[in-house]
Scaffold this motif. Structure first.
Motif, short mmCIF file in Angstrom:
data_model
loop_
_atom_site.label_atom_id
_atom_site.label_comp_id
_atom_site.label_asym_id
_atom_site.label_seq_id
_atom_site.Cartn_x
_atom_site.Cartn_y
_atom_site.Cartn_z
N UNK A 23 -16.93 -14.04 4.31
CA UNK A 23 -16.86 -13.47 5.64
C UNK A 23 -18.19 -13.59 6.38
N UNK A 24 -19.29 -13.46 5.68
CA UNK A 24 -20.60 -13.57 6.33
C UNK A 24 -20.79 -14.94 6.96
N UNK A 25 -20.49 -15.98 6.21
CA UNK A 25 -20.58 -17.34 6.75
C UNK A 25 -19.54 -17.56 7.83
N UNK A 26 -18.36 -16.98 7.65
CA UNK A 26 -17.29 -17.16 8.63
C UNK A 26 -17.65 -16.58 9.99
N UNK A 27 -18.29 -15.41 10.00
CA UNK A 27 -18.70 -14.81 11.27
C UNK A 27 -19.71 -15.70 11.98
N UNK A 28 -20.66 -16.24 11.22
CA UNK A 28 -21.67 -17.11 11.82
C UNK A 28 -21.03 -18.40 12.34
N UNK A 29 -20.14 -18.99 11.54
CA UNK A 29 -19.49 -20.24 11.95
C UNK A 29 -18.57 -20.01 13.15
N UNK A 30 -17.84 -18.89 13.12
CA UNK A 30 -16.95 -18.59 14.23
C UNK A 30 -17.70 -18.41 15.54
N UNK A 31 -18.81 -17.69 15.48
CA UNK A 31 -19.62 -17.50 16.69
C UNK A 31 -20.18 -18.83 17.17
N UNK A 32 -20.60 -19.66 16.24
CA UNK A 32 -21.13 -20.99 16.62
C UNK A 32 -20.05 -21.82 17.32
N UNK A 33 -18.83 -21.76 16.86
CA UNK A 33 -17.73 -22.50 17.49
C UNK A 33 -17.52 -22.03 18.92
N UNK A 34 -17.53 -20.71 19.14
CA UNK A 34 -17.35 -20.18 20.49
C UNK A 34 -18.48 -20.64 21.41
N UNK A 35 -19.71 -20.61 20.92
CA UNK A 35 -20.84 -21.06 21.72
C UNK A 35 -20.72 -22.55 22.05
N UNK A 36 -20.27 -23.34 21.09
CA UNK A 36 -20.10 -24.77 21.32
C UNK A 36 -19.05 -25.05 22.40
N UNK A 37 -17.93 -24.32 22.36
CA UNK A 37 -16.89 -24.53 23.37
C UNK A 37 -17.41 -24.17 24.76
N UNK A 38 -18.12 -23.04 24.85
CA UNK A 38 -18.69 -22.64 26.14
C UNK A 38 -19.73 -23.64 26.62
N UNK A 39 -20.51 -24.18 25.70
CA UNK A 39 -21.53 -25.16 26.06
C UNK A 39 -20.91 -26.43 26.62
N UNK A 40 -19.68 -26.73 26.23
CA UNK A 40 -18.96 -27.88 26.77
C UNK A 40 -18.32 -27.58 28.12
N UNK A 41 -18.48 -26.35 28.59
CA UNK A 41 -17.92 -25.98 29.88
C UNK A 41 -16.53 -25.41 29.82
N UNK A 42 -16.08 -25.03 28.63
CA UNK A 42 -14.73 -24.49 28.46
C UNK A 42 -14.79 -23.00 28.13
#
Length: 464
Positions: free
Chosen positions: A153-172
């Motif tokens: 879960x610790x890694x999952x929270x970090x990876x999940x947040x990274x995915x959200x940041x990546x999508x926003x960084x792409x303008x979505x």
């Protein structure tokens, strides 16, 4: 001299003992945080300390430019739901994110479509990181980021947040379903649109969570529990399905068989229900509850539990997702939902339609049927519909995943490991149909306003 030497040796020994005691205390505290402890039942349970939200934010901060994107897209979505913006919201993306690289690939393609249709659609990427299960199975990227069953879960929270940041960084902008209320503080600042699922729509904890989140929140109707409204006539249901304008819609007894051109496969919808599938009232009640101010327990950014005064969510609304008995995306069901929302005091485009799940029988071909029905209703001038949710990925269909058994190298790239999804090209075609429907609705509503504003001229009085 001897006494001074003895005192120095004693002091040195005392200092050594202090150091040793300190090291032992440190080791015990580490063991306590990452080891086992006896529960009141006598069972041994292992546990591990997680980072607090504040600690995770330091590792994966939300830059100002992305924060502005989130705030602006939240405001746009709220304006659509309140009827101040005549576009549709389109929440589009994989059923669940399992491969971050494939998700980024999909997002790059979706970004181009977002720009193409931005005059008529607000496209938000479905970035679901938690997966509710009826029984057992893979529970999403946050719970099991390695798809191994280890559930880090610790890694999952970090990876999940990274995915959200990546999508926003792409303008979505991003959308998630909030499942575990304790996960929300780790990701909510990077999310534009949230939903509460059919399994948790009646949960007071989830309603209170929605009341505290600063984003539009949709409540899905429950999976079972038919409506008490008498829509119950077979001809009403038949009419709902025959307004789809598909090339071939055949009735065999009480079953409807729809042939979908996109796949040349037939989707059979047997035993048409005589009542509205799912319980719409559960969703309406949840939207009412979430719009009211209330107090709740929640962790702060440092992980400390506190009492939160939630102001209530002004943009809570309902999502029609079908039920175990069949779909509820048709015109009659939308009219029923609108009537119930009006009675509860809601105005605007407060109905989102989930084209998957019960509305598609979990078949991606069924999403075409549901989405085209929505487009037809919008084009006809229906202003109660605020948007759609579509499950879509790079490749059509889905594939089986057994955590810890399935080899990751055997998984097909860009194909869902949970519910069946449409392929990207078919999704783009449907989004174009929805955008065209918005243009038609805009023209129809504009014409009706012009007609309403035209006063009949008085007949000239004849001269005597």
């Amino acid at each position: 001299m001897q006494e001074g030497g003895a005192r120095r040796r004693n002091a040195s020994a005392a200092c050594s003992c202090t150091i040793i005691a300190g090291v032992l205390c440190l080791l015990l505290s580490v063991w306590h945080l990452n080891g086992t402890a006896s529960s009141p039942s006598g069972l041994e349970r292992s546990f591990k300390r997680l980072q607090s939200p504040a600690e995770l934010f330091r590792s994966f901060p939300l830059p100002f430019t992305l924060k502005r994107l989130v705030n602006e897209s939240r405001a746009e979505a709220a304006a659509i739901l309140q009827g101040r913006d005549d576009r549709l919201i389109a929440v589009v993306g994989p059923c669940s994110i399992h491969d971050p690289e494939a998700a980024r690939d999909y997002a790059r393609r979706l970004r181009e479509v977002k720009v193409e249709f931005e005059e008529d659609l607000l496209i938000i990427m479905r970035t679901y990181l938690e997966k509710p299960r009826t029984s057992v199975g893979w529970r999403g990227l946050i719970s099991d980021p390695d798809l191994s069953g280890a559930e880090d879960l610790g890694r999952g929270l970090a990876l999940g947040r990274r995915v959200l940041l990546d999508m926003n960084a792409l303008g979505l902008p991003t959308a998630v379903e909030f499942l575990d209320p304790l996960v929300a503080p780790y990701i909510e600042d990077a999310v534009t649109y949230g939903s509460i699922g059919a399994r948790t729509v009646e949960s007071p904890i989830h309603r209170a969570l929605a009341a505290s989140l600063k984003m539009p929140m949709g409540f899905k109707n429950s999976r079972s529990g038919p409506s008490d409204a008498v829509l119950g006539r077979a001809e009403t249901y038949t009419k709902t399905w025959h307004t789809l304008q598909l090339p071939t819609v055949r009735r065999i007894g009480r079953a409807l068989v729809v042939s979908c051109n996109a796949s040349s496969q037939e989707l059979e919808l047997a035993d048409a229900p005589l009542v509205s599938p799912g319980d719409i009232q559960d969703a309406v009640n949840a939207a009412v509850a979430a719009s009211a101010p209330q107090k709740k327990l929640a962790p702060d950014s440092r992980g400390r539990v506190r009492i939160v005064q939630a102001d209530g969510n002004p943009d809570s609304h309902i999502v029609l997702r079908g039920g175990e008995d069949g779909p509820n995306f048709g015109e009659a069901f939308v009219a029923e939902a609108k009537e119930r929302l009006n009675k509860a005091g809601f105005r605007g485009a407060q109905i989102m339609i989930d084209c998957s799940h019960g509305n598609s029988r979990k078949k991606y071909e069924g999403e075409v049927v549901a989405c085209r029905s929505v487009a037809d209703q919008v084009a006809a001038g229906n202003t109660a519909i605020g948007g759609v949710l579509i499950e879509s990925f790079l490749v059509a269909g889905n594939q089986k995943l057994e955590p810890g058994v399935t080899r990751l190298q055997d998984l097909k790239y860009g194909c869902s490991v949970t519910d069946s999804c449409m392929d990207f090209n078919s999704t783009k075609d449907l989004l174009r149909e929805l955008a065209t429907a918005v243009v038609a609705r805009r023209a129809k509503v504009s014409q009706s306003w012009k007609e309403a504003g035209t006063k009949p001229q008085k007949a000239p009085v004849p001269h005597s």
